[in-house]
Design a protein around this motif. Structure first.
Motif, PDB file in Angstrom:
ATOM      1  N   SER A 120       0.816  -1.215   0.000  1.00 54.64           N
ATOM      2  CA  SER A 120       0.000   0.000   0.000  1.00 54.64           C
ATOM      3  C   SER A 120       0.852   1.269   0.000  1.00 54.64           C
ATOM      4  O   SER A 120       0.336   2.366  -0.174  1.00 54.64           O
ATOM      5  N   ALA A 121       2.163   1.108   0.181  1.00 60.06           N
ATOM      6  CA  ALA A 121       3.066   2.260   0.099  1.00 60.06           C
ATOM      7  C   ALA A 121       3.516   2.508  -1.336  1.00 60.06           C
ATOM      8  O   ALA A 121       4.176   3.519  -1.612  1.00 60.06           O
ATOM      9  N   ASN A 122       3.186   1.600  -2.258  1.00 62.33           N
ATOM     10  CA  ASN A 122       3.606   1.720  -3.655  1.00 62.33           C
ATOM     11  C   ASN A 122       2.464   2.300  -4.479  1.00 62.33           C
ATOM     12  O   ASN A 122       1.520   1.604  -4.832  1.00 62.33           O
ATOM     13  N   LYS A 123       2.568   3.577  -4.804  1.00 63.12           N
ATOM     14  CA  LYS A 123       1.469   4.263  -5.499  1.00 63.12           C
ATOM     15  C   LYS A 123       1.259   3.724  -6.902  1.00 63.12           C
ATOM     16  O   LYS A 123       0.144   3.736  -7.423  1.00 63.12           O
ATOM     17  N   SER A 124       2.312   3.225  -7.543  1.00 63.40           N
ATOM     18  CA  SER A 124       2.169   2.688  -8.898  1.00 63.40           C
ATOM     19  C   SER A 124       1.278   1.448  -8.894  1.00 63.40           C
ATOM     20  O   SER A 124       0.420   1.274  -9.772  1.00 63.40           O
ATOM     21  N   ILE A 125       1.486   0.573  -7.920  1.00 61.58           N
ATOM     22  CA  ILE A 125       0.635  -0.615  -7.796  1.00 61.58           C
ATOM     23  C   ILE A 125      -0.792  -0.211  -7.449  1.00 61.58           C
ATOM     24  O   ILE A 125      -1.760  -0.757  -7.993  1.00 61.58           O
ATOM     25  N   LEU A 126      -0.941   0.775  -6.575  1.00 63.67           N
ATOM     26  CA  LEU A 126      -2.278   1.225  -6.180  1.00 63.67           C
ATOM     27  C   LEU A 126      -3.029   1.836  -7.349  1.00 63.67           C
ATOM     28  O   LEU A 126      -4.257   1.730  -7.433  1.00 63.67           O
ATOM     29  N   GLN A 127      -2.307   2.495  -8.262  1.00 63.68           N
ATOM     30  CA  GLN A 127      -2.979   3.083  -9.422  1.00 63.68           C
ATOM     31  C   GLN A 127      -3.554   1.996 -10.317  1.00 63.68           C
ATOM     32  O   GLN A 127      -4.662   2.129 -10.843  1.00 63.68           O
ATOM     33  N   VAL A 128      -2.821   0.896 -10.478  1.00 63.90           N
ATOM     34  CA  VAL A 128      -3.356  -0.226 -11.250  1.00 63.90           C
ATOM     35  C   VAL A 128      -4.594  -0.784 -10.546  1.00 63.90           C
ATOM     36  O   VAL A 128      -5.596  -1.118 -11.186  1.00 63.90           O
ATOM     37  N   MET A 129      -4.535  -0.871  -9.222  1.00 61.55           N
ATOM     38  CA  MET A 129      -5.689  -1.344  -8.458  1.00 61.55           C
ATOM     39  C   MET A 129      -6.901  -0.453  -8.705  1.00 61.55           C
ATOM     40  O   MET A 129      -8.013  -0.948  -8.959  1.00 61.55           O
ATOM     41  N   ALA A 130      -6.701   0.873  -8.649  1.00 68.14           N
ATOM     42  CA  ALA A 130      -7.800   1.815  -8.878  1.00 68.14           C
ATOM     43  C   ALA A 130      -8.381   1.647 -10.274  1.00 68.14           C
ATOM     44  O   ALA A 130      -9.609   1.669 -10.464  1.00 68.14           O
ATOM     45  N   ASP A 131      -7.510   1.459 -11.261  1.00 66.59           N
ATOM     46  CA  ASP A 131      -7.975   1.327 -12.640  1.00 66.59           C
ATOM     47  C   ASP A 131      -8.734   0.021 -12.862  1.00 66.59           C
ATOM     48  O   ASP A 131      -9.792   0.005 -13.487  1.00 66.59           O
ATOM     49  N   VAL A 132      -8.198  -1.084 -12.363  1.00 69.40           N
ATOM     50  CA  VAL A 132      -8.832  -2.389 -12.574  1.00 69.40           C
ATOM     51  C   VAL A 132     -10.199  -2.448 -11.888  1.00 69.40           C
ATOM     52  O   VAL A 132     -11.169  -2.948 -12.453  1.00 69.40           O
ATOM     53  N   PHE A 133     -10.287  -1.921 -10.658  1.00 64.05           N
ATOM     54  CA  PHE A 133     -11.551  -1.936  -9.927  1.00 64.05           C
ATOM     55  C   PHE A 133     -12.440  -0.748 -10.289  1.00 64.05           C
ATOM     56  O   PHE A 133     -13.586  -0.682  -9.850  1.00 64.05           O
TER      57      PHE A 133
END
Length: 529
Positions: free
Chosen positions: A427-440
């Motif tokens: 959850s500290a990795n914003k790049s991974i979180l952005q993919v999460m936001a896009d997929v969901f």
């Protein structure tokens, strides 16, 4: 009336043991950690675990956790932490691991010598099994089938315990030990989960298992909130005596052991609150408002019965790709991820390095834009993508599509009001979180601090003290603050939005989700051949 001077918690996952001391206003006063691989090299773990000689066999030596506890407390003291101000403590631990106490070990708990290290007293002789199975172990397929058949089938197991039998769950693991090591089972006085094992050390006696962690055992009747006699009988004889009772995750178990009073200067009045699993503790650390939820797994905030919706192929797989493709740097990993567009030019990948839980599949499948299930040859995909950035983008998008697919299959509905709450190290990795936001196709929120399980344990300790306060007990039940309201008042801005979905996300990932399901079908077919 209790005086709130401070709270203390521990969290043990598969990589490390962490400890934190919070003030009455929930500010961090001191924290320390012990990494198993680097700080305790003598145990020869990789990723905090030991691999066995059999396929899918993984274990840990409980003495390693005891030694880590010695070290983390010493590190806090060296920092100058004043543990005498701690009013209550609690903790969280990796789920599905089990610890097998000998009669000698149970006696040791109540007679610890403050002049000696913990690990010099709670040594291998304290356990009947010195190599205990953990959440990664997948060697109990036979026992899962036997337990389900004994009670009338998989559906009956789901009805009673909330889930079918899973190889890593504690019930099948206990049955395997009973069958293959009957001498060990016969001489086992008590069985703890990793969470109640840690609580036992602080309490000076074997601590009860809490409802939340206990629900991940295939042994707990989630409707009656008690051990299911059907499931116990299907597992091993005289099991209830070895497991002991069950408690809420906000139950005050008693005062801290005199060992910690004399060796680490804890107050003799410091209370030990029930420890729980890392996943339910993370939920309490995120202080979610679940008062209007109709989810049958919720007992009452903050005690949750855990549904088996976690995954085996997550952070460990990402870490492998960080080493192999990202120069062992998360910053470079993120740069590569961000350098590719949403959809990755049609390149998709499934990476199930270990046997996955849902779906029950293992293997790797890469598809490029020309791959399709309609053509047997094209369905085989490609052996590798042409660049590291393509590999990393395919990994992360594939993982997030996996989570969304399973959530959808479980009945979760996604709409305008959907919010994703992320916790844990990633959850500290914003790049991974952005993919999460896009997929969901939903905004992603995180805490100001990422250690939700660790903080959740301290929060539960504080809330338990609020409920035990004399003034609180004088109130009408309807006037007692809920867990959410209690902490929302103290932590009004504890979560923040860090990522919004991109405008074209719905169109891109709806199509990719359909293609992901095709890939899963192909991979499962390949596995059966």
């Amino acid at each position: 009336m209790f005086t709130f001077d401070g709270f203390f918690s521990l969290s043990i996952d598969w990589l490390q043991l962490k400890a934190v001391q919070l003030s009455n206003t929930l500010e961090v006063l001191a924290q320390a950690e012990v990494k198993f691989d680097s700080d305790l090299q003598g145990f020869r773990t990789f990723g905090g675990v030991n691999a066995g000689t059999k396929k899918q066999e993984f274990f840990v030596q409980p003495v390693m956790w005891v030694k880590a506890l010695d070290m983390v407390l010493d590190r806090l003291v060296v920092q100058g932490a004043d543990l005498s101000t701690v009013v209550a403590l609690s903790g969280a631990a990796q789920q599905h691991g089990s610890v097998y106490w000998s009669k000698h070990g149970v006696q040791i708990l109540g007679n610890l010598d403050p002049d000696k290290f913990l690990h010099m007293q709670i040594d291998d002789s304290a356990f009947t099994l010195t190599r205990t199975p953990i959440w990664m172990d997948g060697t109990t397929s036979k026992q899962c089938h036997e337990m389900e058949e004994a009670i009338g089938g998989k559906d009956r197991m789901v009805q009673l315990t909330g889930s079918k039998c899973y190889e890593r769950f504690t019930g099948p693991q206990i049955r395997k030990i009973y069958q293959q090591r009957p001498d060990v089972y016969e001489h086992t006085d008590r069985i703890s989960l990793v969470s109640s094992f840690l609580a036992s050390i602080f309490l000076g006696s074997v601590a009860p298992i809490d409802f939340s962690d206990g629900s991940g055992m295939n042994l707990l009747d989630i409707e009656k909130k008690m051990w299911s006699q059907e499931c116990l009988n299907s597992c091993a004889p005289d099991l209830e005596d070895r497991l002991g009772g069950l408690v809420s995750s906000i139950e005050v178990l008693g005062d801290v052991s005199q060992f910690f009073v004399q060796r680490f200067n804890f107050s003799a009045n410091c209370k030990v609150v029930a420890f729980t699993g890392d996943n339910p503790s993370a939920l309490t650390g995120m202080v979610l408002d679940i008062s209007n939820s109709n989810h049958k797994a919720i007992l009452f905030p903050p005690s949750l019965l855990k549904c088996p919706n976690s995954f085996r192929n997550g952070s460990l797989v990402r870490d492998k790709f960080k080493h192999a493709e990202g120069n062992n740097s998360w910053d470079y990993f993120s740069e590569l991820l961000d350098s590719m567009p949403r959809g990755n030019f049609g390149n998709m990948a499934l990476h199930f390095v270990n046997q996955e839980i849902i779906p029950n599949v293992k293997g790797t499948l890469r598809w490029n834009k020309d791959s399709s299930s309609s053509n047997p040859e094209a369905a085989k995909g490609v052996s590798k993508f042409s660049s590291p950035q393509t590999e990393i983008r395919a990994l992360i998008e594939g993982q997030m599509l996996h989570r969304r697919a399973i959530a959808s299959d479980m009945g979760f509905l996604f709409g305008e009001n959907t919010r994703i709450l992320a916790t844990g190290g990633a959850s500290a990795n914003k790049s991974i979180l952005q993919v999460m936001a896009d997929v969901f196709n939903a905004p992603v929120y995180v805490q100001s601090a990422t250690e939700a399980a660790l903080l959740g344990a301290a929060y539960r300790a504080k809330y338990a003290m609020y409920l035990a306060d004399e003034e609180t007990q004088k109130l009408d039940p309807e006037d007692i603050e809920s867990y959410y309201n209690f902490f929302h008042r103290l932590l009004p801005h504890h979560v923040q939005c860090v990522c919004e979905p991109s405008r074209d996300s719905h169109e891109i990932y709806t199509k990719m989700l359909t293609r992901w399901r095709e890939m899963i079908t192909v991979l499962m077919t390949q596995q059966q051949e």
